[in-house]
Design an enzyme around this catalytic site. Structure first.
Site, PDB file in Angstrom:
ATOM      1  N   ILE A 140       0.706  -1.210  -0.002  1.00 45.17           N
ATOM      2  CA  ILE A 140       0.116  -0.052   0.098  1.00 45.17           C
ATOM      3  C   ILE A 140       0.851   1.309  -0.042  1.00 45.17           C
ATOM      4  CG2 ILE A 140      -2.082   1.297   1.221  1.00 45.17           C
ATOM      5  CD1 ILE A 140      -2.385  -1.284   2.966  1.00 45.17           C
ATOM      6  N   GLU A 194       5.526 -16.009  11.242  1.00 46.35           N
ATOM      7  CA  GLU A 194       7.143 -16.338  11.382  1.00 46.35           C
ATOM      8  C   GLU A 194       7.182 -17.313  12.629  1.00 46.35           C
ATOM      9  OE1 GLU A 194       9.623 -14.682  10.188  1.00 46.35           O
ATOM     10  OE2 GLU A 194       8.526 -13.169   9.241  1.00 46.35           O
ATOM     11  N   LYS A 209       5.848   0.462  12.725  1.00 47.60           N
ATOM     12  CA  LYS A 209       5.303   1.162  11.348  1.00 47.60           C
ATOM     13  C   LYS A 209       4.486   2.236  12.009  1.00 47.60           C
ATOM     14  CE  LYS A 209       4.677  -3.058   9.136  1.00 47.60           C
ATOM     15  NZ  LYS A 209       4.000  -4.232   9.151  1.00 47.60           N
ATOM     16  N   GLY A 306       4.077  -9.850   2.234  1.00 47.04           N
ATOM     17  CA  GLY A 306       4.131 -10.708   1.002  1.00 47.04           C
ATOM     18  C   GLY A 306       5.126 -10.335   0.125  1.00 47.04           C
TER      19      GLY A 306
HETATM   20  N1  HSE Z   1       5.116  -9.212   9.391  1.00 47.02           N
HETATM   21  C1  HSE Z   1       4.277  -8.161   8.760  1.00 47.02           C
HETATM   22  C2  HSE Z   1       2.961  -8.427   9.208  1.00 47.02           C
HETATM   23  C3  HSE Z   1       4.787  -7.850   7.514  1.00 47.02           C
HETATM   24  O1  HSE Z   1       2.527  -9.644   9.269  1.00 47.02           O
HETATM   25  O2  HSE Z   1       2.132  -7.577   8.663  1.00 47.02           O
HETATM   26  C4  HSE Z   1       5.976  -6.963   7.176  1.00 47.02           C
HETATM   27  O3  HSE Z   1       5.889  -5.829   7.500  1.00 47.02           O
END
Ligand code: HSE
Length: 445
Positions: A140, A194, A209, A306
């Site tokens: 985005i 993960e 973020k 992704g």
């Molecule tokens: N690990 C992040 C998520 C993606 O699950 O949104 C990479 O910023």
């Protein structure tokens, strides 16, 4: 289109998922990219400690190296893409590349949230670009929107779902596919979460973020450690069911408001009204909402993670850097890293969580006997917390029943004191679960 124009050379440090995606986008879209730029983009080198694994993309001989410094110092490399993640050695590699007069692009939100201004300062001095579109919201293009498209507006609020993994888990739980632990394990088996899910499920990734969004939206620098963060580990499907009953969905939100007292910034599970578009954002998708003084609310939705979505953001930064280098005036970046001269990105206090107030959902596990509710409401009353609704369903588990209270807007500090007292009552059988309810997202206070 066979071009005579000299190619812009790219070096990629980190040949994992996103690195492979960048190679694929640059390969698959080579013609369109060359048409846009007027010259081709060529991958000169890729550095990774693992030079053996087949990533399913063909590379010219000699492109792959274990030595990142060889890549940084290669005169054919104009733009260095950092995709190894983490703080070090990513920070050092980027600073060295900038010092060598190269523009850099990265998906590294941890690095940008901690050291973004340091990188921007170095880049400003050298007249090169730092691109980090891929760090926030994956595919985005939210950072470019903030840096350029909304440059004429005063942003008042930025909030949304910026972690796909947490949103996927909450969506699966909401769809009845199990409790947090089961859903997480299934997501890990499918490669959707993960092996170490800490950053995603404990809100740290969303925090990084949010810090980046605050810098671009408000022109204010806040530090990650100043921000209140809660993850989703304590959410149960019973809370999701109650939320549905009351007309809400539970989402892990990152929220920031620019207030006269400083930036209000927080990451935590939130009950979002089903009438709000954010409640409809399912699976691994992200959505960021902005509220500007002139524009009002706008919403940006799409794939926040992704291989290919994230790679498109990196490639867009490569194109910007190429244009700056080829078409901009030497030594001047056309659009600064934070959309403003760095000296105007000012450090800001973060409003203490204890001094904020919210509506709350409180779930208690209590003995089902006379007087319990009276004791609880007395404690809340003494802290001037007003109860909006009370709900008790008869579903005894070892003699205890869930008692759900919703409060009117109440101060965090008062609520914390009340919960400590409630938690000590003999008839309260488990740690209270508290989820903030956001009724006023996107509305002026
Ligand atoms: N690990 C992040 C998520 C993606 O699950 O949104 C990479 O910023």
């Amino acid at each position: 289109m066979a071009s005579k124009a000299k190619a812009v050379g790219v070096g990629i440090i980190g040949f994992g998922t996103i690195g492979t995606g960048v190679v694929r986008v640059l390969r698959d879209e080579a013609k369109a990219i060359e048409e846009r730029l007027g010259y081709p983009v060529r991958i000169v080198r890729i550095a990774d400690l693992d030079t053996r694994t087949d990533r399913g993309v063909k590379l010219r001989k000699g492109v792959l190296t274990k030595d990142a410094r060889k890549l940084i110092n290669d005169p054919e490399v104009d733009i260095v893409v950092e995709l190894i993640g983490g703080i070090e050695p990513a920070r050092t590699f980027m600073l060295e590349a900038i010092e060598a007069g190269k523009s850099v692009a990265t998906a590294n939100k941890a690095l940008l949230s901690e050291h973004g201004p340091e990188l921007a300062r170095a880049a400003e001095r050298k007249g090169v670009a730092v691109g980090f579109e891929a760090s926030t919201g994956g595919g985005i293009p939210i950072l470019k929107v903030l840096r350029e498209s909304l440059a004429g507006d005063k942003n008042l609020e930025v909030y949304g779902i910026v972690n796909g993994t947490a949103n996927y888990i909450l969506t699966e739980m909401s769809d009845g596919r199990g409790e947090f632990g089961e859903v997480l394990e299934a997501a890990q088996r499918m490669g959707l979460a993960e092996a170490d899910p800490t950053y995603d499920v404990d809100g740290i990734d969303s925090l990084h973020k949010l810090v980046i969004l605050v810098a671009l939206a408000f022109g204010k620098r806040i530090k990650p450690k100043q921000v209140h963060v809660e993850g989703i580990r304590n959410i149960s499907s019973i809370d999701i069911a109650y939320a549905k009953e009351f007309g809400y969905a539970i989402k892990l939100l990152a929220v920031a408001r620019d207030t006269p007292k400083g930036v209000e910034a927080r990451v935590h599970p939130t009950m979002v009204p089903v009438s709000h578009l954010l409640s409809q954002v399912g699976g691994a998708f992200n959505a960021v909402c902005l509220r500007g003084r002139a524009l009002g609310t706008s919403i940006y939705y799409g794939q926040g993670a992704g291989m290919m979505p994230t790679a498109t953001a990196v490639v867009a930064d490569i194109l910007d850097a190429a244009r700056n280098m080829r078409d901009g005036k030497a030594g001047a970046q056309l659009v600064p890293t934070y959309g403003r001269p760095l000296k105007t990105l000012r450090s800001s206090p973060v409003v203490a969580m204890a001094s904020t107030s919210h509506e709350h959902y409180i779930r208690l596990s209590v003995a089902d006997k006379p007087g319990v509710l009276a004791k609880i409401s007395s404690i809340l009353g003494k802290e001037a917390i007003s109860i909006a609704t009370v709900s008790q369903h008869a579903s005894p588990a070892r003699g205890a029943v869930p008692l759900v209270l919703r409060t009117h807007r109440a101060g965090e500090a008062a609520l914390k004191r009340a919960l400590a007292k409630i938690g000590r009552l003999g008839d309260v059988r488990a740690k209270p679960v508290v989820i903030r309810v956001e009724e006023t997202l996107g509305q002026a206070d």
